[in-house]
Write a protein that holds these residues in place. Structure first.
Motif, PDB file in Angstrom:
ATOM      1  N   TRP A  96       0.858  -1.180   0.000  1.00 25.86           N
ATOM      2  CA  TRP A  96       0.000   0.000   0.000  1.00 25.86           C
ATOM      3  C   TRP A  96       0.893   1.228   0.000  1.00 25.86           C
ATOM      4  N   ASP A  97       0.809   2.000  -1.055  1.00 22.86           N
ATOM      5  CA  ASP A  97       1.629   3.187  -1.244  1.00 22.86           C
ATOM      6  C   ASP A  97       1.267   4.251  -0.208  1.00 22.86           C
ATOM      7  N   MET A  98       2.194   4.591   0.673  1.00 23.04           N
ATOM      8  CA  MET A  98       1.931   5.605   1.700  1.00 23.04           C
ATOM      9  C   MET A  98       2.207   7.006   1.139  1.00 23.04           C
ATOM     10  N   PRO A  99       1.421   7.976   1.556  1.00 26.41           N
ATOM     11  CA  PRO A  99       1.655   9.355   1.113  1.00 26.41           C
ATOM     12  C   PRO A  99       2.894   9.934   1.787  1.00 26.41           C
ATOM     13  N   MET A 100       3.380  11.037   1.260  1.00 32.56           N
ATOM     14  CA  MET A 100       4.479  11.762   1.881  1.00 32.56           C
ATOM     15  C   MET A 100       3.889  12.751   2.883  1.00 32.56           C
ATOM     16  N   CYS A 101       4.498  12.827   4.065  1.00 33.39           N
ATOM     17  CA  CYS A 101       4.025  13.774   5.073  1.00 33.39           C
ATOM     18  C   CYS A 101       4.576  15.166   4.754  1.00 33.39           C
ATOM     19  N   PHE A 102       4.313  16.130   5.632  1.00 32.70           N
ATOM     20  CA  PHE A 102       4.690  17.529   5.390  1.00 32.70           C
ATOM     21  C   PHE A 102       6.136  17.851   5.731  1.00 32.70           C
ATOM     22  N   CYS A 103       6.881  16.924   6.320  1.00 28.02           N
ATOM     23  CA  CYS A 103       8.260  17.214   6.750  1.00 28.02           C
ATOM     24  C   CYS A 103       9.152  17.667   5.591  1.00 28.02           C
ATOM     25  N   GLY A 104       8.825  17.243   4.380  1.00 29.87           N
ATOM     26  CA  GLY A 104       9.602  17.650   3.214  1.00 29.87           C
ATOM     27  C   GLY A 104       9.616  19.156   3.015  1.00 29.87           C
ATOM     28  N   LEU A 105       8.639  19.856   3.556  1.00 28.51           N
ATOM     29  CA  LEU A 105       8.596  21.307   3.472  1.00 28.51           C
ATOM     30  C   LEU A 105       9.818  21.922   4.157  1.00 28.51           C
ATOM     31  N   LEU A 106      10.291  21.287   5.220  1.00 30.57           N
ATOM     32  CA  LEU A 106      11.458  21.793   5.948  1.00 30.57           C
ATOM     33  C   LEU A 106      12.761  21.165   5.487  1.00 30.57           C
ATOM     34  N   THR A 107      12.733  19.885   5.133  1.00 26.76           N
ATOM     35  CA  THR A 107      13.975  19.174   4.813  1.00 26.76           C
ATOM     36  C   THR A 107      14.307  19.149   3.330  1.00 26.76           C
ATOM     37  N   GLY A 108      13.289  19.310   2.481  1.00 24.95           N
ATOM     38  CA  GLY A 108      13.518  19.215   1.043  1.00 24.95           C
ATOM     39  C   GLY A 108      13.585  17.777   0.547  1.00 24.95           C
ATOM     40  N   ARG A 109      13.370  16.804   1.432  1.00 23.78           N
ATOM     41  CA  ARG A 109      13.405  15.383   1.056  1.00 23.78           C
ATOM     42  C   ARG A 109      12.038  14.757   1.328  1.00 23.78           C
ATOM     43  N   ASP A 110      11.736  13.693   0.575  1.00 25.27           N
ATOM     44  CA  ASP A 110      10.494  12.962   0.794  1.00 25.27           C
ATOM     45  C   ASP A 110      10.533  12.235   2.129  1.00 25.27           C
ATOM     46  N   HIS A 111       9.431  12.305   2.849  1.00 24.91           N
ATOM     47  CA  HIS A 111       9.270  11.600   4.117  1.00 24.91           C
ATOM     48  C   HIS A 111       7.971  10.818   4.049  1.00 24.91           C
ATOM     49  N   PRO A 112       8.038   9.499   3.822  1.00 23.55           N
ATOM     50  CA  PRO A 112       6.791   8.732   3.772  1.00 23.55           C
ATOM     51  C   PRO A 112       6.107   8.699   5.142  1.00 23.55           C
ATOM     52  N   ALA A 113       4.811   8.874   5.114  1.00 20.61           N
ATOM     53  CA  ALA A 113       4.019   8.722   6.329  1.00 20.61           C
ATOM     54  C   ALA A 113       3.944   7.230   6.626  1.00 20.61           C
ATOM     55  N   ARG A 114       3.339   6.878   7.762  1.00 20.98           N
ATOM     56  CA  ARG A 114       3.221   5.459   8.087  1.00 20.98           C
ATOM     57  C   ARG A 114       1.801   5.139   8.527  1.00 20.98           C
ATOM     58  N   PHE A 115       1.437   3.889   8.295  1.00 22.68           N
ATOM     59  CA  PHE A 115       0.148   3.374   8.738  1.00 22.68           C
ATOM     60  C   PHE A 115       0.297   2.966  10.200  1.00 22.68           C
ATOM     61  N   CYS A 116      -0.696   3.268  11.025  1.00 25.01           N
ATOM     62  CA  CYS A 116      -0.653   2.862  12.427  1.00 25.01           C
ATOM     63  C   CYS A 116      -2.068   2.700  12.967  1.00 25.01           C
ATOM     64  N   VAL A 117      -2.150   1.975  14.063  1.00 25.68           N
ATOM     65  CA  VAL A 117      -3.387   1.870  14.823  1.00 25.68           C
ATOM     66  C   VAL A 117      -2.998   2.252  16.250  1.00 25.68           C
ATOM     67  N   PRO A 118      -3.311   3.479  16.687  1.00 24.18           N
ATOM     68  CA  PRO A 118      -2.898   3.928  18.024  1.00 24.18           C
ATOM     69  C   PRO A 118      -3.372   2.981  19.116  1.00 24.18           C
ATOM     70  N   LYS A 119      -2.441   2.657  20.013  1.00 28.82           N
ATOM     71  CA  LYS A 119      -2.736   1.722  21.094  1.00 28.82           C
ATOM     72  C   LYS A 119      -2.763   2.400  22.460  1.00 28.82           C
ATOM     73  N   SER A 120      -2.488   3.688  22.509  1.00 29.59           N
ATOM     74  CA  SER A 120      -2.523   4.423  23.772  1.00 29.59           C
ATOM     75  C   SER A 120      -3.964   4.797  24.099  1.00 29.59           C
ATOM     76  N   LEU A 121      -4.369   4.505  25.315  1.00 29.99           N
ATOM     77  CA  LEU A 121      -5.733   4.852  25.733  1.00 29.99           C
ATOM     78  C   LEU A 121      -5.937   6.364  25.767  1.00 29.99           C
ATOM     79  N   GLN A 122      -4.844   7.141  25.860  1.00 31.65           N
ATOM     80  CA  GLN A 122      -4.962   8.589  25.859  1.00 31.65           C
ATOM     81  C   GLN A 122      -5.170   9.168  24.453  1.00 31.65           C
ATOM     82  N   SER A 123      -4.917   8.367  23.437  1.00 30.20           N
ATOM     83  CA  SER A 123      -5.070   8.854  22.073  1.00 30.20           C
ATOM     84  C   SER A 123      -6.543   9.010  21.721  1.00 30.20           C
TER      85      SER A 123
END
Length: 192
Positions: A96-123
């Motif tokens: 599954w092709d992940m999108p690039m997050c916004f960090c590239g705006l600061l670094t100039g490099r692609d930063h793939p986002a990641r798939f997750c399922v939050p496990k913290s009860l505070q989330s």
């Protein structure tokens, strides 16, 4: 220690600033219930986050001043949209092709986002499949359950199996031509 107002931070210092923690937010007020608070992100991400929230597709950062690029939502070989509850399994089986997050705006490099399922009860997204910045350095976050409820007709495609075989069933689009998305499937380490 008081947290400086956001307006006093330079664009780069906001990324390295510490978020307000529950202990800090209630400092000096004993017996006050502590509530978690969200991390404060660099304000330069504000317009990108607004675009992401208003998009009817999963958006990928391309470059400063450019519109977000659509990344297709997963589709089953039967042509049905993958159910949100099945995304973890789908992500483990398919590239599954992940999108690039916004960090590239600061670094100039692609930063793939990641798939997750939050496990913290505070989330606030506990147990709900999401796509987020892989380093939690920018405000890229999509709650996929809320997203698909709001955008049931988002573009989608069947992604290839991780073992390299592509299942050639009919679909609304194929990954080879869906928005000119190039799939570079590498086994994902540390799936959450």
């Amino acid at each position: 220690m008081p947290v400086p107002p956001l307006s006093s931070l330079s664009p780069l210092s906001a990324l390295s600033s510490s978020p307000v923690t529950p202990a800090m937010s209630n400092a000096g007020t004993p017996n006050t219930p502590q509530t978690p608070s969200r991390k404060v992100y660099n304000p330069i991400f504000k317009e990108l986050k607004r675009s992401l929230c208003n998009a009817t597709f999963i958006g990928s950062f391309v470059g400063k001043g450019l519109p977000l690029k659509p990344v297709p939502y997963p589709e089953e070989p039967s042509g049905e949209r993958v159910a949100v509850r099945d995304l973890s399994t789908y992500h483990q089986r398919r590239c599954w092709d992940m999108p690039m997050c916004f960090c590239g705006l600061l670094t100039g490099r692609d930063h793939p986002a990641r798939f997750c399922v939050p496990k913290s009860l505070q989330s606030p997204n506990y147990g709900r499949p999401s796509i987020m910045c892989s380093t939690a350095s920018c405000s890229y976050w999509i709650d996929l359950e809320k997203f698909i409820l709001a955008n049931p007709n988002t573009p989608r495609c069947i992604y290839p199996l991780r073992n390299g075989k592509y299942n050639h069933h009919k679909s609304s689009t194929s990954p080879d031509d869906a928005f000119s998305t190039t799939l570079d499937c590498k086994p994902t380490v540390g799936l959450t």
